[in-house]
Design a protein around this motif. Sequence first.
Motif, PDB file in Angstrom:
ATOM      1  N   LEU A 107      84.539  16.189  67.779  1.00  0.00           N
ATOM      2  CA  LEU A 107      85.003  15.263  66.685  1.00  0.00           C
ATOM      3  C   LEU A 107      84.987  15.805  65.312  1.00  0.00           C
ATOM      4  CD1 LEU A 107      82.804  12.076  68.024  1.00  0.00           C
ATOM      5  CD2 LEU A 107      85.083  12.855  68.607  1.00  0.00           C
ATOM      6  N   ALA A 108      84.008  16.484  65.078  1.00  0.00           N
ATOM      7  CA  ALA A 108      83.891  16.829  63.551  1.00  0.00           C
ATOM      8  C   ALA A 108      85.199  17.601  63.390  1.00  0.00           C
ATOM      9  CB  ALA A 108      82.622  17.782  63.359  1.00  0.00           C
ATOM     10  N   PRO A 109      85.670  18.626  64.142  1.00  0.00           N
ATOM     11  CA  PRO A 109      86.882  19.435  63.850  1.00  0.00           C
ATOM     12  C   PRO A 109      88.175  18.768  63.594  1.00  0.00           C
ATOM     13  CG  PRO A 109      85.794  20.597  65.445  1.00  0.00           C
ATOM     14  CD  PRO A 109      85.061  19.119  65.241  1.00  0.00           C
ATOM     15  N   VAL A 110      88.212  17.630  64.179  1.00  0.00           N
ATOM     16  CA  VAL A 110      89.542  16.618  64.123  1.00  0.00           C
ATOM     17  C   VAL A 110      89.142  16.153  62.656  1.00  0.00           C
ATOM     18  CG1 VAL A 110      90.762  14.709  65.001  1.00  0.00           C
ATOM     19  CG2 VAL A 110      89.587  16.547  66.566  1.00  0.00           C
ATOM     20  N   ILE A 111      88.355  15.741  62.211  1.00  0.00           N
ATOM     21  CA  ILE A 111      88.362  15.282  60.742  1.00  0.00           C
ATOM     22  C   ILE A 111      88.354  16.029  59.981  1.00  0.00           C
ATOM     23  CG2 ILE A 111      86.717  14.072  59.433  1.00  0.00           C
ATOM     24  CD1 ILE A 111      87.711  12.331  62.043  1.00  0.00           C
ATOM     25  N   LYS A 112      88.095  17.379  59.990  1.00  0.00           N
ATOM     26  CA  LYS A 112      88.113  18.455  59.070  1.00  0.00           C
ATOM     27  C   LYS A 112      89.802  18.699  59.010  1.00  0.00           C
ATOM     28  CE  LYS A 112      86.741  23.231  58.036  1.00  0.00           C
ATOM     29  NZ  LYS A 112      85.969  24.265  58.621  1.00  0.00           N
ATOM     30  N   PHE A 113      90.222  18.726  60.140  1.00  0.00           N
ATOM     31  CA  PHE A 113      91.804  18.850  60.329  1.00  0.00           C
ATOM     32  C   PHE A 113      92.527  17.762  59.478  1.00  0.00           C
ATOM     33  CE2 PHE A 113      95.982  18.212  62.324  1.00  0.00           C
ATOM     34  CZ  PHE A 113      96.527  19.469  61.970  1.00  0.00           C
TER      35      PHE A 113
ATOM     36  N   LEU B  53      93.247  20.873  68.050  1.00  0.00           N
ATOM     37  CA  LEU B  53      93.810  21.097  67.067  1.00  0.00           C
ATOM     38  C   LEU B  53      95.054  22.233  66.922  1.00  0.00           C
ATOM     39  CD1 LEU B  53      90.667  21.537  64.652  1.00  0.00           C
ATOM     40  CD2 LEU B  53      92.087  19.566  65.386  1.00  0.00           C
ATOM     41  N   GLU B  54      95.046  23.304  67.710  1.00  0.00           N
ATOM     42  CA  GLU B  54      96.125  24.425  67.921  1.00  0.00           C
ATOM     43  C   GLU B  54      97.204  23.745  68.724  1.00  0.00           C
ATOM     44  OE1 GLU B  54      92.985  24.915  71.221  1.00  0.00           O
ATOM     45  OE2 GLU B  54      93.191  24.520  69.228  1.00  0.00           O
TER      46      GLU B  54
ATOM     47  N   LEU C 219      94.928  17.882  55.972  1.00  0.00           N
ATOM     48  CA  LEU C 219      96.387  17.459  55.735  1.00  0.00           C
ATOM     49  C   LEU C 219      96.588  16.420  54.641  1.00  0.00           C
ATOM     50  CD1 LEU C 219      97.194  16.570  59.412  1.00  0.00           C
ATOM     51  CD2 LEU C 219      97.880  18.538  58.091  1.00  0.00           C
ATOM     52  N   ASP C 220      95.453  16.511  53.651  1.00  0.00           N
ATOM     53  CA  ASP C 220      95.294  15.551  52.608  1.00  0.00           C
ATOM     54  C   ASP C 220      95.238  14.085  52.870  1.00  0.00           C
ATOM     55  OD1 ASP C 220      95.261  17.562  50.569  1.00  0.00           O
ATOM     56  OD2 ASP C 220      97.342  17.782  50.185  1.00  0.00           O
ATOM     57  N   VAL C 221      94.763  13.803  53.913  1.00  0.00           N
ATOM     58  CA  VAL C 221      94.423  12.378  54.482  1.00  0.00           C
ATOM     59  C   VAL C 221      93.005  11.977  53.475  1.00  0.00           C
ATOM     60  CG1 VAL C 221      93.626  10.750  56.045  1.00  0.00           C
ATOM     61  CG2 VAL C 221      95.166  12.655  56.818  1.00  0.00           C
TER      62      VAL C 221
END
Length: 502
Positions: free
Chosen positions: A176-182, A208-209, A186-188
Amino acid sequence: MLTRRKILSLFSSSKLVSHKLNANALPHPIHNPFPQISNNFRVFLFNLYGTQDSKFPEYQMPTVTWGVIQGRKEKLVSRVIIFDYLKGLGIIPDELQDLELPSTVDVMRERVEFLQKLGLTIDDINQYPLMLGCSVRKNMIPVLGYLEKIGISRSKLGEFVKNYPQVLHASVIVELAPVIKFLRGLDVEKDDIGFVLQKYPELLGFKLEGTMSTSVAYLVSIGVSPRDIGPMVTQYPYFLGMRVGTMIKPLVDYLVNLGLPKKILARMLEKRAYILGYDLEETVKPNVDCLVSFGLRKECLPSVIAQYPQIIGLPLKAKLSSQLYFFSLKLKIDPEGFARVVEKMPQVVSLHQNVIMKPVEFLLGRTIPSQDVASMVIKCPQLVALRVELMKNSYFFFKSEMGRPIKELVEFPEYFTYSLESRIKPRYQRLKSKGIKCSLNWMLNCSDQRFEERLQGNYIETESIGPSFCIGGKLELPGNDIVSDEEEESDDEMLYRRTVSL
């Protein structure tokens, strides 16, 4: 090394320890590969080698205190009892056959009641019964706590789990945390993260990749500004889950082949990212064919789409048929004239007929013949979307102050689209002070700078046409150089293109 006395004391106290175990806390009974070894000895081994509490109890590994240790026969009996309990609630346990279940009914009851308190019904659980394999303490509470932390309110957590129950299986740290960081990369905006995930919770399950990275890279490669990706995600996050090769690129290629310049298409996508969700074969192509069948010229299609991108995603045939009948019956405009109206103002296909009639009735009430009103609408379709109050003020000034004949309004209906206070009045006063007489077109259809240049000249220049949108991907503006998307690419754009092609 333990002394013999210590070993004997552990053996003697093992029964007492086993009776003190909390049988309600074990969601996953530990498989016993050596059934011949007694429970007392297993408890003894765990006292020797059991793990200590972690710094983060919500992520610690299962311990023996979760429940009693069962043999194979006890596990089968326990499974039957749990299945009977679930069937009594109306839950179909067929999908749980291969799932590791808790050792007691009490633990399963705790999970069901926790989900019901969250807002889920028995029907919701039946939609995805595998959620019953998640421990309340080890899975549900950490995940729900993290979702609340990133912006999903507690009152909406139940709805979120109902829409995407697979989230309960996820690891907060690993998945979960890596998706939020991604998304933040993206400037969300941080405050929009919860909103984005509620619209498209499946984002939490993407790699992510994979699809997310390639879709972003491709959009940037066609001219979408990286700083606009964040707002695009907030508006329409679903494009992050679209495959470039099968969904995004075919749509982009089709629109470019119609004559829409990539730069203009990129600007369209930045403002209306939902266009990427239009199905190419089922919606876009049929709608383009429909526009042609109603008399629109192919060279005008890029301009139509650029003005009103939603037109390629509407139930277009029904709308065009209804509006064509209305224009023919009420406005006396033939199919060819209707096609010219749509070319100039494609939004007319979605305009309510009551709205259209108000300005038309106003013009007819000024003793303008119906055929002249039809001609005015074909020349300037924006008339049918104007507010009657503004038209009244402009008309009153035209008659009382300017004293011009109605014929000039018929020849230049665009007069009603200009602001009375900021353009019509000031320019008329300037012309009147200089004693210059000219057409409405010459007076109004130019910028303030060009108007001043005209006043300084000793002649009245010829009237120029407006912008034209030519097929072939080029936008021509009178008096300016041709703006083309065939410009030299930057190193970054070339890198993105190579990445996508690989």
